[in-house]
Write an enzyme that holds these catalytic residues in place. Structure first.
Site, mmCIF file in Angstrom:
data_model
loop_
_atom_site.group_PDB
_atom_site.id
_atom_site.type_symbol
_atom_site.label_atom_id
_atom_site.label_comp_id
_atom_site.label_asym_id
_atom_site.label_seq_id
_atom_site.Cartn_x
_atom_site.Cartn_y
_atom_site.Cartn_z
ATOM 1 N N TYR A 18 -3.503 12.937 -7.061
ATOM 2 C CA TYR A 18 -3.917 12.351 -5.771
ATOM 3 C C TYR A 18 -4.224 13.407 -4.716
ATOM 4 C CZ TYR A 18 -0.789 8.750 -7.806
ATOM 5 O OH TYR A 18 -0.132 7.878 -8.621
ATOM 6 N N ARG B 207 1.687 14.407 -8.798
ATOM 7 C CA ARG B 207 1.060 13.906 -7.568
ATOM 8 C C ARG B 207 0.012 14.864 -6.975
ATOM 9 N NH1 ARG B 207 2.926 12.611 -3.364
ATOM 10 N NH2 ARG B 207 1.877 10.605 -3.200
ATOM 11 N N GLY C 105 5.299 -0.066 0.387
ATOM 12 C CA GLY C 105 4.154 0.659 0.925
ATOM 13 C C GLY C 105 4.411 1.549 2.119
ATOM 14 N N CYS D 99 -2.200 24.293 -19.280
ATOM 15 C CA CYS D 99 -3.563 24.777 -19.458
ATOM 16 C C CYS D 99 -4.583 23.806 -18.876
ATOM 17 C CB CYS D 99 -3.826 25.020 -20.943
ATOM 18 S SG CYS D 99 -2.641 26.185 -21.578
ATOM 19 N N GLU D 100 -4.561 23.672 -17.588
ATOM 20 C CA GLU D 100 -5.506 22.819 -16.842
ATOM 21 C C GLU D 100 -5.678 23.474 -15.487
ATOM 22 O OE1 GLU D 100 -6.726 19.588 -17.491
ATOM 23 O OE2 GLU D 100 -5.538 19.043 -19.245
ATOM 24 N N PRO E 100 10.472 -1.908 -1.135
ATOM 25 C CA PRO E 100 10.224 -0.496 -0.832
ATOM 26 C C PRO E 100 10.603 0.419 -1.983
ATOM 27 C CG PRO E 100 12.295 -1.181 0.139
ATOM 28 C CD PRO E 100 11.741 -2.390 -0.551
ATOM 29 N N GLY E 101 9.767 1.401 -2.236
ATOM 30 C CA GLY E 101 10.097 2.400 -3.258
ATOM 31 C C GLY E 101 10.226 3.758 -2.604
ATOM 32 N N ARG E 102 9.059 4.307 -2.251
ATOM 33 C CA ARG E 102 8.995 5.674 -1.736
ATOM 34 C C ARG E 102 9.895 5.901 -0.521
ATOM 35 N NH1 ARG E 102 4.016 8.548 -2.435
ATOM 36 N NH2 ARG E 102 3.123 6.466 -2.636
HETATM 37 N N1 LLP Z 1 5.715 -3.396 -4.979
HETATM 38 C C1 LLP Z 1 4.689 -3.319 -5.850
HETATM 39 C C2 LLP Z 1 4.179 -4.548 -6.459
HETATM 40 C C3 LLP Z 1 4.138 -2.071 -6.166
HETATM 41 O O1 LLP Z 1 3.122 -1.996 -7.016
HETATM 42 C C4 LLP Z 1 4.654 -0.890 -5.569
HETATM 43 C C5 LLP Z 1 4.104 0.418 -5.875
HETATM 44 C C6 LLP Z 1 5.742 -1.021 -4.683
HETATM 45 C C7 LLP Z 1 6.235 -2.294 -4.401
HETATM 46 C C8 LLP Z 1 6.394 0.160 -4.032
HETATM 47 O O2 LLP Z 1 5.537 0.827 -3.185
HETATM 48 P P1 LLP Z 1 6.099 2.000 -2.241
HETATM 49 O O3 LLP Z 1 7.058 1.389 -1.271
HETATM 50 O O4 LLP Z 1 6.747 2.995 -3.087
HETATM 51 O O5 LLP Z 1 4.880 2.513 -1.571
HETATM 52 N N2 LLP Z 1 2.330 6.870 -7.973
HETATM 53 C C9 LLP Z 1 1.847 6.721 -6.621
HETATM 54 C C10 LLP Z 1 2.358 5.459 -5.976
HETATM 55 C C11 LLP Z 1 2.072 4.209 -6.776
HETATM 56 C C12 LLP Z 1 2.638 2.976 -6.165
HETATM 57 C C13 LLP Z 1 2.517 1.828 -7.099
HETATM 58 N N3 LLP Z 1 3.081 0.615 -6.613
HETATM 59 C C14 LLP Z 1 2.180 7.964 -5.816
HETATM 60 O O6 LLP Z 1 2.779 8.881 -6.373
HETATM 61 O O7 LLP Z 1 1.838 8.073 -4.643
#
Ligand code: LLP
Length: 430
Positions: A331, A327, A250, A358-359, A289-291
């Site tokens: 969003y 995105r 997050g 086409c949107e 962490p992802g993003r």
């Molecule tokens: N753990 C769980 C259980 C999750 O559902 C997620 C993301 C993460 C970790 C990683 O979160 P991050 O660190 O990346 O914030 N598509 C959206 C974001 C969707 C996130 C879904 N879950 C966007 O483009 O902003």
């Protein structure tokens, strides 16, 4: 330089042309075409090291594991780099587990999240021997127990609890409030853990949550962590030992010049939460962490097809679209857009940067000031997370290529799809 360009020090501008590491992006476009996602190995490593070092400092010799959220960018090249750096992985499907294995990730460092795990996915994960499941409901808990019993395996589980904390982010990416579909309600957590402790072939491993994504203020994350710590205490005093604690992912990134969470301060605050009340808690700290590990390590390179002035607006029609990067459309997310071609003597004008889909929602950026000509290249920044992975074939558009820059080398991480592949599995009726 705008913040996303500056962050890991891997971009530079020479004669007005944009480079990533030691490669001009015009060279990437020349070799691989556009649209193309371009990732920097140095930036990926730097993003990982920044978090790893912060946790190392904060935790001293206590254990922690960074479980990269595969969903953010699941290209094998990206997963492979994190695997080599020692990362674990947070997956949400059997498909993601297969990717992690194909990329050389260690199964014993994989946690399986997600609220709809199928029997087959559970069985596969048990056979492979993952670290554990983040369980989101009682029926799922019972299913995992049943599948593990059939296979003669022990399933290690954590409950993903819903701490009812407002992440104050976009409603589509906020997941920690009561009315979300995710997790087990906080006030049902203890009874669900008690149920887990009675089920066959289940071993309770930890407590987990994830309250949302793209958080730019750490306080909701720390509030959630506080709740997890008190839950872990309550469970332990009730005779259920807790081996790890995970406040999820997050942590947000800078898409423009907005302030973001200081990673060192975040790691320190998590550590402090673990010693609240002067108590020694020896459990492992997990993060998902992802993003923050990928977002600002990649961009989407595109070519300007048309410069289209109209009476009310000027449009740049580029060859990337909402199917490549959804995105902004989904969003209302902001991505910086900069010129990637060498500077020209063209005057800067205000443009809406749009794709050919086409949107009306197919807008990558509104009111951008760019000195642009037909045929020039633009870079849409901060596209390393939730970019390619969310792309589609809408309008029968082949998905973009992905390349990874490593110093002066350009590695083709994924080939551009071919149009004939897009319908090769379809059949006309006889
Ligand atoms: N753990 C769980 C259980 C999750 O559902 C997620 C993301 C993460 C970790 C990683 O979160 P991050 O660190 O990346 O914030 N598509 C959206 C974001 C969707 C996130 C879904 N879950 C966007 O483009 O902003």
């Amino acid at each position: 330089m705008s913040a996303p360009l500056d962050i890991f020090g891997v971009h530079r501008v020479a004669n007005g042309a944009l480079w990533m590491e030691d490669v001009a992006l015009s060279e990437v476009a020349h070799t691989f075409g556009t649209p193309t996602f371009v990732y920097s190995r140095a930036a990926l490593s730097a993003a990982y090291a920044r978090l790893d070092n912060a946790l190392k400092r904060a935790r001293k010799s206590k254990p922690y594991l960074i479980c990269y959220a595969v969903k953010a960018n699941s290209n094998l090249a990206v997963l492979n780099i994190f695997a080599k750096l020692g990362a674990g992985f947070d997956i949400v499907s059997g498909g993601e587990l297969r990717r992690v294995l194909a990329a050389g990730g260690a199964p014993e460092k994989v946690v399986f999240s997600g609220l709809g795990k199928t029997r087959d996915e559970i069985a596969f994960a048990l056979q492979i021997g993952i670290k554990g499941f983040n369980v989101e409901s009682e029926p799922e808990l019972k299913r995992i127990s049943a599948v593990a019993t059939e296979l003669g395996k022990i399933a290690r589980v954590s409950l993903r609890v819903n701490p009812d904390v407002d992440a104050k982010t976009h409603p589509y990416i906020s997941t920690g409030l009561k009315n979300n579909k995710f997790g087990v309600a906080f006030d049902r957590a203890i009874s669900t853990y008690q149920l887990a402790s009675t089920l066959p072939n289940i071993e309770i491993a930890g407590v987990d949550c994830h309250i949302g994504s793209q958080l730019t203020d750490a306080s909701p994350l720390l509030e959630a962590m506080g709740r997890l710590v008190s839950l872990a205490d309550e469970l332990e005093s009730g005779g259920i030992p807790i081996h790890h604690i995970c406040p999820g992912g997050g942590v947000g990134i800078a898409y423009a010049d907005e302030p973001t969470i200081d990673i060192d301060a975040y790691a320190t605050a998590l550590e402090q939460a673990l010693s609240i009340g002067g108590k020694k808690r020896e459990m492992e700290l997990l993060l998902e962490p992802g993003r923050m590990l990928t977002g600002n390590t990649g961009l989407l390179l595109a070519k300007i097809e048309y410069v289209k002035p109209t009476e009310s607006k000027n449009f740049l029609v580029i060859d990337a679209a909402m199917n490549d990067l959804i995105r902004p459309s989904l969003y209302q997310a902001h991505h910086e857009i900069v010129m990637a071609s060498a500077a020209s003597d063209e005057v800067a004008r205000v443009y809406d940067v749009v794709g050919p889909v086409c949107e009306s929602a197919d807008v990558l950026g509104r009111d951008r000031v760019l000195a642009a000509r037909e045929g020039d290249l633009v870079a849409i920044l901060s596209a390393g997370a939730y970019g390619f992975v969310m792309s589609s074939n809408y309008n029968t558009r082949p998905r973009a290529a992905e390349v990874m820059i490593d110093g002066a080398n350009v590695h083709l991480a994924r080939e551009r799809e071919r149009v004939d592949e897009l319908f090769s599995a379809e059949h006309v009726p006889v």
